[in-house]
Design an enzyme around this catalytic site. Structure first.
Site, PDB file in Angstrom:
ATOM      1  N   HIS A 222       0.824  -1.203   0.000  1.00 13.78           N
ATOM      2  CA  HIS A 222       0.000   0.000   0.000  1.00 13.78           C
ATOM      3  C   HIS A 222       0.866   1.264   0.000  1.00 13.78           C
ATOM      4  O   HIS A 222       1.936   1.297   0.618  1.00 13.78           O
ATOM      5  CB  HIS A 222      -0.907   0.028   1.228  1.00 13.78           C
ATOM      6  CG  HIS A 222      -2.085  -0.887   1.131  1.00 13.78           C
ATOM      7  ND1 HIS A 222      -2.989  -0.830   0.088  1.00 13.78           N
ATOM      8  CD2 HIS A 222      -2.509  -1.899   1.950  1.00 13.78           C
ATOM      9  CE1 HIS A 222      -3.917  -1.756   0.268  1.00 13.78           C
ATOM     10  NE2 HIS A 222      -3.649  -2.424   1.379  1.00 13.78           N
ATOM     11  N   CYS A 278       0.051   2.407  -4.627  1.00 10.95           N
ATOM     12  CA  CYS A 278      -0.737   3.597  -4.941  1.00 10.95           C
ATOM     13  C   CYS A 278       0.059   4.863  -4.613  1.00 10.95           C
ATOM     14  O   CYS A 278       0.915   4.855  -3.721  1.00 10.95           O
ATOM     15  CB  CYS A 278      -2.029   3.600  -4.124  1.00 10.95           C
ATOM     16  SG  CYS A 278      -3.127   2.208  -4.467  1.00 10.95           S
TER      17      CYS A 278
END
Length: 413
Positions: A222, A278
């Protein structure tokens, strides 16, 4: 094994093995080498740097750490003499044990390497868990964070890390012992992708880097953004990576990544960062970002009053990110095979295997074309597939510490 070495400073470390090998410290050079009783001297040539070496050997599989290139070789038995010889400096005297504890931290790499080569398989350190492997010109840190105990867990990150490791070994000839893999599946606590372990691995990656070194940092997990308080970001946000314990320990901010693995790069050293996360577009805070539509390098310097350091100490840092800072990266099962894969990682490794001499520009084009193909195939799929498989909206981004011609420069790690 490593924890026991930290806490106990015996005069000798004995590994139970068929050769009854003992690791000792030489009284003269204070380095660690192998010896056994009875011992024999063998002269041979290092298979890495071809320099002549002298080693105590007990079998044809006794490892030797070359004092010239610091790599491990396997000597062959030669003329035997009943005396002890230091495997590092070749001093023909009895190895002094009282000096063993001095300079201990500096020689953990040699102990770890010798143990992993000489000990039985049940005791040997795995290649990815060796904390300080031998000196090589290629080194890599691969992180696959799954967040298995959290609601936002990821299923493809371990596959990504393994895929990247295979690519480095087979396509770019990285030594297995010089690749450190951090995932939640590792048994060694030092290889769990916590914030502390990742930062320690990044410091290991660039430590004592020399001209000609090729370094790789890979991350699959992430990524998030947070407000920029130092005014060193054009968009007003810092990019960050999420270790497995980021809720408790915090994220790894792009400023910290930059100061840890970009600043130390000396002239002649090349670092590649491949980040499948991301909001990872400018995760290394490098000077230039490549605009694929306009085919130009754009300045990434913010209009800050304070001097902002985004450059190296002479080396080159190149980052390939899964998406732009404002976008999200995806993992998918659309590629077939077992489990999920990160879109960037899968397409990147596939393109390099199919086109070994691909340029940076062609690689960027290939990634975008493949993403568009995936989206078109989903548009033609059934209603249920379109509901459960959202469109991939991510544009891989290339950034660098210096400009180069992406149309001619071959992608090489």
């Amino acid at each position: 094994m490593e924890a026991s070495l930290k806490n106990k400073r015996y005069k000798k470390i004995i590994v139970s093995s068929p050769t009854n090998t003992t690791i000792q410290r030489c009284y003269a050079c204070k380095n660690v080498c192998n010896s056994s009783q009875p011992s024999a001297e063998a002269r041979f040539f290092c298979r890495w740097c071809k320099s002549e070496c002298v080693s105590v050997v007990t079998s044809r599989t006794t490892p030797y750490l070359c004092s010239t290139c610091h790599n491990v070789s396997i000597p062959t038995l030669g003329q035997e003499k009943s005396r002890e010889v230091c495997g590092i400096c070749s001093q023909v005297k009895k190895i002094g044990t009282k000096f063993f504890k001095h300079g201990y931290p500096d020689n953990r790499n040699k102990i770890g390497t010798l143990l992993s080569r000489e000990a039985p398989s049940s005791m040997a350190l795995s290649s990815s868990s060796s904390s300080f492997p031998g000196r090589h010109s290629k080194r890599a840190v691969l992180c696959g964070v799954s967040y298995t105990k959290m609601k936002f867990k990821l299923k493809g990150t371990v596959n990504d890390a393994n895929n990247m490791r295979e690519l480095l070994i087979k396509n770019f000839k990285f030594p297995n012992e010089c690749i450190r893999v951090l995932t939640e599946q590792e048994k060694n606590a030092d290889l769990i992708p916590t914030k502390h372990n990742i930062m320690e691995s990044l410091r290991w990656l660039v430590k004592d880097c020399q001209a000609g070194d090729s370094l790789v940092f890979y991350f699959s997990g992430h990524g998030l953004q947070q407000p920029d308080f130092k005014e060193d970001e054009i968009d007003g946000f810092d990019e960050a990576l999420c270790p497995v314990d980021f809720i408790k320990e915090g994220m790894i901010i792009d400023n910290d990544i930059n100061s840890t693995i970009v600043w130390p790069l000396k002239s002649g050293v090349t670092l590649h960062a491949i980040v499948d996360a991301c909001h990872s577009g400018t995760i290394l805070d490098l000077l230039y970002v490549y605009n694929l539509e306009r085919n130009i390098w754009e300045d990434n310097k913010p209009p800050s009053k304070e001097p902002i350091r985004k450059h190296t100490s002479g080396g080159v840092a190149i980052c390939l990110s899964a998406c732009e800072d404002s976008q999200s990266a995806n993992d998918s099962t659309v590629f077939g095979g077992k489990g999920m894969n990160g879109v960037l990682t899968y397409l990147l490794t596939k393109a390099i295997r199919e086109h070994p001499q691909i340029t940076y520009g062609a690689l960027l084009d290939k990634l975008q074309i493949e993403i568009k193909k995936i989206n078109r195939s989903r548009c033609r799929s059934s209603i249920l597939q379109r509901i459960f498989h959202r469109k991939i909206v991510q544009d891989p981004l290339l950034s660098s510490s210096e400009k180069f011609d992406v149309s001619t420069k071959i992608f090489a790690l």
